[in-house]
Design a protein around this motif. Structure first.
Motif, PDB file in Angstrom:
ATOM      1  N   ASN A  88      -3.321   0.731   5.916  1.00  0.00           N
ATOM      2  CA  ASN A  88      -3.949  -0.517   6.338  1.00  0.00           C
ATOM      3  C   ASN A  88      -3.642  -1.581   5.299  1.00  0.00           C
ATOM      4  O   ASN A  88      -3.995  -1.440   4.127  1.00  0.00           O
ATOM      5  CB  ASN A  88      -5.456  -0.318   6.484  1.00  0.00           C
ATOM      6  N   VAL A  89      -2.995  -2.640   5.726  1.00  0.00           N
ATOM      7  CA  VAL A  89      -2.459  -3.611   4.776  1.00  0.00           C
ATOM      8  C   VAL A  89      -3.549  -4.206   3.903  1.00  0.00           C
ATOM      9  O   VAL A  89      -3.347  -4.439   2.699  1.00  0.00           O
ATOM     10  CB  VAL A  89      -1.671  -4.714   5.521  1.00  0.00           C
ATOM     11  N   PHE A  90      -4.734  -4.449   4.470  1.00  0.00           N
ATOM     12  CA  PHE A  90      -5.795  -5.104   3.712  1.00  0.00           C
ATOM     13  C   PHE A  90      -6.286  -4.250   2.550  1.00  0.00           C
ATOM     14  O   PHE A  90      -6.823  -4.767   1.580  1.00  0.00           O
ATOM     15  CB  PHE A  90      -6.963  -5.474   4.637  1.00  0.00           C
ATOM     16  N   ALA A  91      -6.109  -2.926   2.625  1.00  0.00           N
ATOM     17  CA  ALA A  91      -6.605  -2.024   1.586  1.00  0.00           C
ATOM     18  C   ALA A  91      -5.543  -1.663   0.557  1.00  0.00           C
ATOM     19  O   ALA A  91      -5.825  -0.888  -0.361  1.00  0.00           O
ATOM     20  CB  ALA A  91      -7.163  -0.757   2.218  1.00  0.00           C
ATOM     21  N   LEU A  92      -4.350  -2.199   0.674  1.00  0.00           N
ATOM     22  CA  LEU A  92      -3.278  -1.830  -0.260  1.00  0.00           C
ATOM     23  C   LEU A  92      -3.643  -2.097  -1.719  1.00  0.00           C
ATOM     24  O   LEU A  92      -3.370  -1.254  -2.583  1.00  0.00           O
ATOM     25  CB  LEU A  92      -1.979  -2.552   0.109  1.00  0.00           C
ATOM     26  N   PRO A  93      -4.247  -3.235  -2.064  1.00  0.00           N
ATOM     27  CA  PRO A  93      -4.629  -3.427  -3.473  1.00  0.00           C
ATOM     28  C   PRO A  93      -5.665  -2.407  -3.944  1.00  0.00           C
ATOM     29  O   PRO A  93      -5.640  -1.986  -5.105  1.00  0.00           O
ATOM     30  CB  PRO A  93      -5.200  -4.851  -3.491  1.00  0.00           C
ATOM     31  N   LEU A  94      -6.577  -2.021  -3.064  1.00  0.00           N
ATOM     32  CA  LEU A  94      -7.586  -1.021  -3.423  1.00  0.00           C
ATOM     33  C   LEU A  94      -6.946   0.344  -3.617  1.00  0.00           C
ATOM     34  O   LEU A  94      -7.296   1.083  -4.552  1.00  0.00           O
ATOM     35  CB  LEU A  94      -8.652  -0.948  -2.328  1.00  0.00           C
ATOM     36  N   ASP A  95      -6.012   0.702  -2.754  1.00  0.00           N
ATOM     37  CA  ASP A  95      -5.377   2.016  -2.814  1.00  0.00           C
ATOM     38  C   ASP A  95      -4.333   2.136  -3.913  1.00  0.00           C
ATOM     39  O   ASP A  95      -3.978   3.248  -4.309  1.00  0.00           O
ATOM     40  CB  ASP A  95      -4.715   2.337  -1.465  1.00  0.00           C
ATOM     41  N   CYS A  96      -3.808   1.005  -4.385  1.00  0.00           N
ATOM     42  CA  CYS A  96      -2.782   1.039  -5.433  1.00  0.00           C
ATOM     43  C   CYS A  96      -3.333   1.752  -6.667  1.00  0.00           C
ATOM     44  O   CYS A  96      -4.447   1.450  -7.118  1.00  0.00           O
ATOM     45  CB  CYS A  96      -2.370  -0.388  -5.793  1.00  0.00           C
ATOM     46  N   PRO A  97      -2.588   2.689  -7.244  1.00  0.00           N
ATOM     47  CA  PRO A  97      -3.134   3.432  -8.394  1.00  0.00           C
ATOM     48  C   PRO A  97      -3.349   2.588  -9.635  1.00  0.00           C
ATOM     49  O   PRO A  97      -4.267   2.866 -10.411  1.00  0.00           O
ATOM     50  CB  PRO A  97      -2.093   4.535  -8.631  1.00  0.00           C
ATOM     51  N   VAL A  98      -2.515   1.562  -9.845  1.00  0.00           N
ATOM     52  CA  VAL A  98      -2.663   0.732 -11.050  1.00  0.00           C
ATOM     53  C   VAL A  98      -3.477  -0.514 -10.700  1.00  0.00           C
ATOM     54  O   VAL A  98      -3.582  -0.911  -9.537  1.00  0.00           O
ATOM     55  CB  VAL A  98      -1.297   0.329 -11.638  1.00  0.00           C
ATOM     56  N   PRO A  99      -4.094  -1.156 -11.697  1.00  0.00           N
ATOM     57  CA  PRO A  99      -4.884  -2.360 -11.432  1.00  0.00           C
ATOM     58  C   PRO A  99      -4.047  -3.463 -10.802  1.00  0.00           C
ATOM     59  O   PRO A  99      -2.887  -3.683 -11.164  1.00  0.00           O
ATOM     60  CB  PRO A  99      -5.380  -2.770 -12.825  1.00  0.00           C
ATOM     61  N   VAL A 100      -4.660  -4.172  -9.861  1.00  0.00           N
ATOM     62  CA  VAL A 100      -4.005  -5.261  -9.140  1.00  0.00           C
ATOM     63  C   VAL A 100      -4.784  -6.549  -9.367  1.00  0.00           C
ATOM     64  O   VAL A 100      -6.014  -6.572  -9.257  1.00  0.00           O
ATOM     65  CB  VAL A 100      -3.920  -4.967  -7.629  1.00  0.00           C
ATOM     66  N   VAL A 101      -4.057  -7.624  -9.657  1.00  0.00           N
ATOM     67  CA  VAL A 101      -4.632  -8.957  -9.790  1.00  0.00           C
ATOM     68  C   VAL A 101      -4.212  -9.773  -8.572  1.00  0.00           C
ATOM     69  O   VAL A 101      -3.014  -9.922  -8.315  1.00  0.00           O
ATOM     70  CB  VAL A 101      -4.151  -9.664 -11.073  1.00  0.00           C
ATOM     71  N   SER A 102      -5.167 -10.291  -7.823  1.00  0.00           N
ATOM     72  CA  SER A 102      -4.860 -11.198  -6.713  1.00  0.00           C
ATOM     73  C   SER A 102      -4.804 -12.617  -7.258  1.00  0.00           C
ATOM     74  O   SER A 102      -5.844 -13.188  -7.612  1.00  0.00           O
ATOM     75  CB  SER A 102      -5.919 -11.115  -5.619  1.00  0.00           C
ATOM     76  N   ALA A 103      -3.599 -13.172  -7.313  1.00  0.00           N
ATOM     77  CA  ALA A 103      -3.418 -14.561  -7.726  1.00  0.00           C
ATOM     78  C   ALA A 103      -3.414 -15.408  -6.459  1.00  0.00           C
ATOM     79  O   ALA A 103      -2.365 -15.743  -5.916  1.00  0.00           O
ATOM     80  CB  ALA A 103      -2.117 -14.721  -8.502  1.00  0.00           C
ATOM     81  N   MET A 104      -4.616 -15.750  -5.981  1.00  0.00           N
ATOM     82  CA  MET A 104      -4.749 -16.452  -4.700  1.00  0.00           C
ATOM     83  C   MET A 104      -4.579 -17.949  -4.913  1.00  0.00           C
ATOM     84  O   MET A 104      -5.521 -18.727  -4.820  1.00  0.00           O
ATOM     85  CB  MET A 104      -6.083 -16.095  -4.051  1.00  0.00           C
TER      86      MET A 104
END
Length: 252
Positions: A88-104
């Motif tokens: 599910n595309v919306f959960a990709l940052p959550l599922d990513c094993p390493v920390p993700v920063v959303s630069a919105m």
């Protein structure tokens, strides 16, 4: 990689994922969804990467579902959940094993805002628009929004966005006490990359282990939230008014 999603090593250990589907303003087209899936798989499997930054182009971060996809859901031909075995595309940052920063740095709308909020860190732009616009079209929220908006924004502001479908500028959210940095648009990506470089100084195994613990609650609660959102869609999405609103208001 996809023509509309690119991945580069922006600094030692830092993956920069850029969404740039200019023709469709970063809506969840098949190309964008496929490209994001490939990008996050690359980041998750490449041991070089210890942090990731997700951003858009110009004044757009991510505009959520396409009108065609939403009309398919309204007609009962689809749901917002991907086929089994596809992320599910919306959960990709959550599922990513390493920390993700959303630069919105740009506008984030509906499912696009939900995806951004599922990251570990969120940075907003003062000039950009942020909205959970589901109820604008008469249907209840999806894309895990009923979970992530209250979790990340707090119940009061999260519920207000979901119920009213109001549009907020980043500056307005800053005035409301949103718990994220809000910067001028030109400063959002540099700030995110600086944060990611600091994260990438740590060992990948330690980052992955700690993220697993910190997001455990969200990961465990998301499947139930999706089930509940789909059940609400069975009640709200198939109303004839929803089709009329999608045809008349989408893209305003």
């Amino acid at each position: 990689m996809s023509d509309v999603v690119t991945v580069e090593e922006a600094a030692d250990g830092v993956a920069l994922i850029v969404m740039a589907d200019r023709a469709h303003k970063n809506t969840f087209t098949d190309d964008l969804v496929s490209g994001l899936g490939d990008a996050f798989r690359q980041v998750g499997s490449d041991e070089r990467f210890r942090a990731a930054v997700l951003t858009g182009y110009g004044s757009y971060f991510c505009s959520g579902g396409t009108r065609e996809a939403l009309l398919d859901i309204q007609a009962g031909r689809a749901t917002f959940v991907r086929d089994e075995g596809r992320p599910n595309v919306f959960a990709l940052p959550l599922d990513c094993p390493v920390p993700v920063v959303s630069a919105m740095q740009g506008h984030a709308i509906g499912g696009g805002l939900a995806m951004g909020l599922f990251a570990d860190f969120v940075i907003l732009a003062r000039e950009s628009v942020y909205t959970a616009n589901f109820m604008k079209y008469g249907f209840t929220p999806g894309f895990g929004s009923t979970l992530v908006f209250p979790a990340k924004l707090g119940p009061a502001l999260g519920h207000e966005l979901l119920l009213t479908a109001r549009t907020f500028r980043g500056a307005e959210l800053a005035a409301r006490g949103v718990p994220f940095p809000v910067h001028p648009r030109g400063d959002v990506l540099p700030t995110a990359l600086e944060l990611a470089r600091g994260l990438a100084e740590k060992p990948r195994r330690s980052l992955v282990t700690l993220k697993d613990r910190l997001v455990l609650g969200l990961r465990e609660r998301l499947p139930r939230a999706i089930e509940e959102e789909l059940a609400m869609h069975e009640i709200t999405f198939h109303q004839p008014e929803v089709r009329e609103l999608l045809m008349s208001r989408y893209g305003e």
